[in-house]
Enzyme design. Structure first.
Site, PDB file in Angstrom:
ATOM      1  N   ARG A   1       0.848  -1.190   0.000  1.00  0.00           N
ATOM      2  CA  ARG A   1       0.000   0.000   0.000  1.00  0.00           C
ATOM      3  C   ARG A   1       0.890   1.249   0.000  1.00  0.00           C
ATOM      4  O   ARG A   1       1.986   1.238   0.577  1.00  0.00           O
ATOM      5  CB  ARG A   1      -0.929   0.004   1.208  1.00  0.00           C
ATOM      6  CG  ARG A   1      -1.928  -1.160   1.207  1.00  0.00           C
ATOM      7  CD  ARG A   1      -2.795  -1.165   2.461  1.00  0.00           C
ATOM      8  NE  ARG A   1      -3.744  -2.280   2.435  1.00  0.00           N
ATOM      9  CZ  ARG A   1      -3.475  -3.495   2.932  1.00  0.00           C
ATOM     10  NH1 ARG A   1      -2.289  -3.730   3.488  1.00  0.00           N
ATOM     11  NH2 ARG A   1      -4.380  -4.456   2.874  1.00  0.00           N
TER      12      ARG A   1
ATOM     13  N   LYS B   1      -2.707  -2.456   7.710  1.00  0.00           N
ATOM     14  CA  LYS B   1      -4.145  -2.237   7.774  1.00  0.00           C
ATOM     15  C   LYS B   1      -4.843  -3.310   8.595  1.00  0.00           C
ATOM     16  O   LYS B   1      -5.766  -3.017   9.362  1.00  0.00           O
ATOM     17  CB  LYS B   1      -4.722  -2.209   6.356  1.00  0.00           C
ATOM     18  CG  LYS B   1      -6.216  -1.952   6.291  1.00  0.00           C
ATOM     19  CD  LYS B   1      -6.690  -1.882   4.854  1.00  0.00           C
ATOM     20  CE  LYS B   1      -8.183  -1.610   4.783  1.00  0.00           C
ATOM     21  NZ  LYS B   1      -8.653  -1.542   3.374  1.00  0.00           N
TER      22      LYS B   1
ATOM     23  N   HIS C   1      -2.254   3.317  -5.674  1.00  0.00           N
ATOM     24  CA  HIS C   1      -2.754   1.977  -5.379  1.00  0.00           C
ATOM     25  C   HIS C   1      -2.764   1.085  -6.624  1.00  0.00           C
ATOM     26  O   HIS C   1      -2.902  -0.140  -6.507  1.00  0.00           O
ATOM     27  CB  HIS C   1      -4.186   2.050  -4.825  1.00  0.00           C
ATOM     28  CG  HIS C   1      -4.246   2.334  -3.357  1.00  0.00           C
ATOM     29  ND1 HIS C   1      -4.192   3.603  -2.844  1.00  0.00           N
ATOM     30  CD2 HIS C   1      -4.339   1.503  -2.290  1.00  0.00           C
ATOM     31  CE1 HIS C   1      -4.267   3.558  -1.529  1.00  0.00           C
ATOM     32  NE2 HIS C   1      -4.355   2.292  -1.160  1.00  0.00           N
TER      33      HIS C   1
ATOM     34  N   ARG D   1      -0.792  -2.227  -7.032  1.00  0.00           N
ATOM     35  CA  ARG D   1      -1.314  -3.447  -6.403  1.00  0.00           C
ATOM     36  C   ARG D   1      -2.266  -4.168  -7.353  1.00  0.00           C
ATOM     37  O   ARG D   1      -2.207  -5.394  -7.519  1.00  0.00           O
ATOM     38  CB  ARG D   1      -2.020  -3.096  -5.088  1.00  0.00           C
ATOM     39  CG  ARG D   1      -1.048  -2.649  -4.004  1.00  0.00           C
ATOM     40  CD  ARG D   1      -1.743  -2.031  -2.799  1.00  0.00           C
ATOM     41  NE  ARG D   1      -2.624  -2.945  -2.093  1.00  0.00           N
ATOM     42  CZ  ARG D   1      -2.226  -3.889  -1.246  1.00  0.00           C
ATOM     43  NH1 ARG D   1      -0.910  -4.080  -1.036  1.00  0.00           N
ATOM     44  NH2 ARG D   1      -3.093  -4.644  -0.611  1.00  0.00           N
TER      45      ARG D   1
ATOM     46  N   HIS E   1      -3.799  -9.263   2.300  1.00  0.00           N
ATOM     47  CA  HIS E   1      -5.238  -9.387   2.506  1.00  0.00           C
ATOM     48  C   HIS E   1      -5.500 -10.510   3.498  1.00  0.00           C
ATOM     49  O   HIS E   1      -4.620 -11.331   3.771  1.00  0.00           O
ATOM     50  CB  HIS E   1      -5.939  -9.694   1.175  1.00  0.00           C
ATOM     51  CG  HIS E   1      -5.962  -8.526   0.245  1.00  0.00           C
ATOM     52  ND1 HIS E   1      -6.248  -8.639  -1.104  1.00  0.00           N
ATOM     53  CD2 HIS E   1      -5.721  -7.208   0.459  1.00  0.00           C
ATOM     54  CE1 HIS E   1      -6.188  -7.447  -1.664  1.00  0.00           C
ATOM     55  NE2 HIS E   1      -5.878  -6.566  -0.736  1.00  0.00           N
TER      56      HIS E   1
ATOM     57  N   TYR F   1      -3.424 -17.244   7.962  1.00  0.00           N
ATOM     58  CA  TYR F   1      -2.038 -17.608   7.694  1.00  0.00           C
ATOM     59  C   TYR F   1      -1.114 -16.640   8.416  1.00  0.00           C
ATOM     60  O   TYR F   1      -1.385 -15.441   8.527  1.00  0.00           O
ATOM     61  CB  TYR F   1      -1.747 -17.523   6.195  1.00  0.00           C
ATOM     62  CG  TYR F   1      -2.280 -18.688   5.386  1.00  0.00           C
ATOM     63  CD1 TYR F   1      -1.851 -19.984   5.653  1.00  0.00           C
ATOM     64  CD2 TYR F   1      -3.188 -18.484   4.365  1.00  0.00           C
ATOM     65  CE1 TYR F   1      -2.316 -21.049   4.899  1.00  0.00           C
ATOM     66  CE2 TYR F   1      -3.662 -19.539   3.597  1.00  0.00           C
ATOM     67  CZ  TYR F   1      -3.221 -20.822   3.873  1.00  0.00           C
ATOM     68  OH  TYR F   1      -3.685 -21.862   3.131  1.00  0.00           O
TER      69      TYR F   1
END
Length: 406
Positions: free
Chosen positions: A242, A269, A332, A335, A359, A369
């Protein structure tokens, strides 16, 4: 004999406290220091009590008599005016303690522990600018739905419809917190579903066609601005983090010999630590940049001084200087570029890509994970991605992205 203003003004203090009576239990108490207090002497429940009615001249003779008469009406109704005042004060303090602003700040303080600092500060700024001036002092349980709507409509009316929806969402979360903590019984914001204009769905502008990506990479190599900004531009497609994570990067987080970047949870985030494997091309850029900024804290320090990171508009402004408009490419967009091409052209597993994008990805048992999950595979993916970008930059053979109809 009743008092007059002339009598009160002429009264002089003495070495003892004086009482000048007006009638019906009210008197003016004159202290040796010259202070003048209105008092009401009354009996309730067989006990003699006193009630303060204010100070003179702030409270005039006429005002003091009105307060006295109101207190005597309470006595006639069987109510102790002293206890009634204590209850009113307590209720007022409770209402102040239960104001929307007080509870919103309390909610924000508890939630911000799970938020990135920038996200937390943006939420508080929106509340301070757009909600507190209108609803901050109101007891939260007394604010009706129509006032919440009027508040967010002010935001929507200036064209910031998406911000209006976000602010309404924050208000709803504050209300739910108030209910959970016993300061409100229902959430009136829930009644406003559909009351705001819908948000037009927009996506961050991104270049995803391979040939166009090659053109962008060549434009970055030819960028004539700040060397630090140029390095940020070169690393943005290689790392695809990001924009805020990139510009806040610190040298202490990098292991260049181990070819990895360890981002702490407080910068992410999702509030989970993140690991970015570094392709050789990324390490080369970082080593070159280290010669210029490696003695400081930030990898990309601000042009205004090394103690702060580069501006959040630095990369965006550089893209505009290179001729890329707001509907062509955004910060952005790197990404979206990586996510699309890694999936549709290079055919890497979606869960590897999503994990590298930081994410929320869960394993088959529903567990998140950890930062090192599929690390070997992600290292290979990042290296392949960097090699593919090099191929695009020199204008090598590329595979066009085929879009499905519908």
């Amino acid at each position: 004999m009743t008092l007059t203003d002339v009598t009160i003004r002429k009264a002089k203090p003495s070495d003892k406290t004086q009482r000048l009576f007006d009638g019906s239990g009210m008197y003016l108490e004159l202290s040796p220091s010259g202070g003048k207090w209105w008092r009401l002497k009354y009996r309730f429940g067989g006990k003699e009590k006193r009630l303060s009615l204010g100070t003179y001249p702030d409270t005039s003779l006429a005002d003091a008599r009105e307060k006295r008469d109101a207190a005597r009406k309470l006595l006639a109704a069987g109510v102790d005016p002293g206890e009634q005042r204590k209850a009113a004060k307590a209720a007022g303090e409770e209402r102040a303690a239960n104001s929307f602003e007080v509870i919103a700040r309390e909610w924000h303080a508890k939630q911000s522990a799970t938020w990135v600092d920038l996200h937390a500060s943006r939420i508080m700024l929106r509340l301070e600018n757009d909600v507190f001036p209108w609803l901050g002092n109101r007891p939260i349980a007394d604010i009706p739905a129509k006032e919440f709507l009027a508040t967010v409509n002010r935001i929507a009316d200036r064209g910031a419809v998406e911000s209006a929806h976000r602010v309404l969402q924050y208000c709803s979360q504050v209300l739910r917190y108030a209910i959970a903590t016993g300061r409100a019984e229902r959430n009136p914001v829930a009644d406003l579903r559909g009351a705001l204009p819908p948000v037009k769905q927009t996506h961050h502008a991104a270049i995803i066609e391979p040939n166009a990506i090659g053109g962008l990479l060549r434009a970055i190599d030819g960028y004539q601005g700040s060397f630090v900004t140029k390095c940020a531009l070169r690393l943005a497609p290689l790392l695809f983090v990001r924009p805020g994570e990139l510009r806040h990067a610190e040298w202490a987080e990098f292991d260049l010999d181990g070819a990895q970047w360890n981002l702490p949870a407080e910068k992410m985030k999702m509030r989970e630590p993140h690991l970015v494997p570094l392709a050789p091309q990324a390490v080369a850029v970082l080593r070159e940049l280290h010669e210029f900024t490696g003695r400081g804290r930030y990898v990309f320090p601000s042009l205004r001084g090394p103690k702060r990171p580069m501006s959040d508009n630095a990369v965006l402004s550089a893209l505009r200087r290179m001729g890329y408009t707001s509907d062509e490419m955004s910060g952005h967009g790197f990404r979206a570029m990586a996510r699309t091409v890694l999936d549709e052209v290079l055919h890497f597993r979606p869960d590897y890509i999503e994990h590298q994008l930081a994410h929320a990805v869960k394993d088959p048992n529903g567990r998140a994970y950890n930062r090192t999950a599929h690390l070997a595979e992600r290292r290979k993916m990042m290296a392949s991605w960097a090699d593919y970008l090099d191929t695009l930059k020199i204008g090598g053979n590329v595979v066009a992205i085929n879009r499905k109809a519908g």
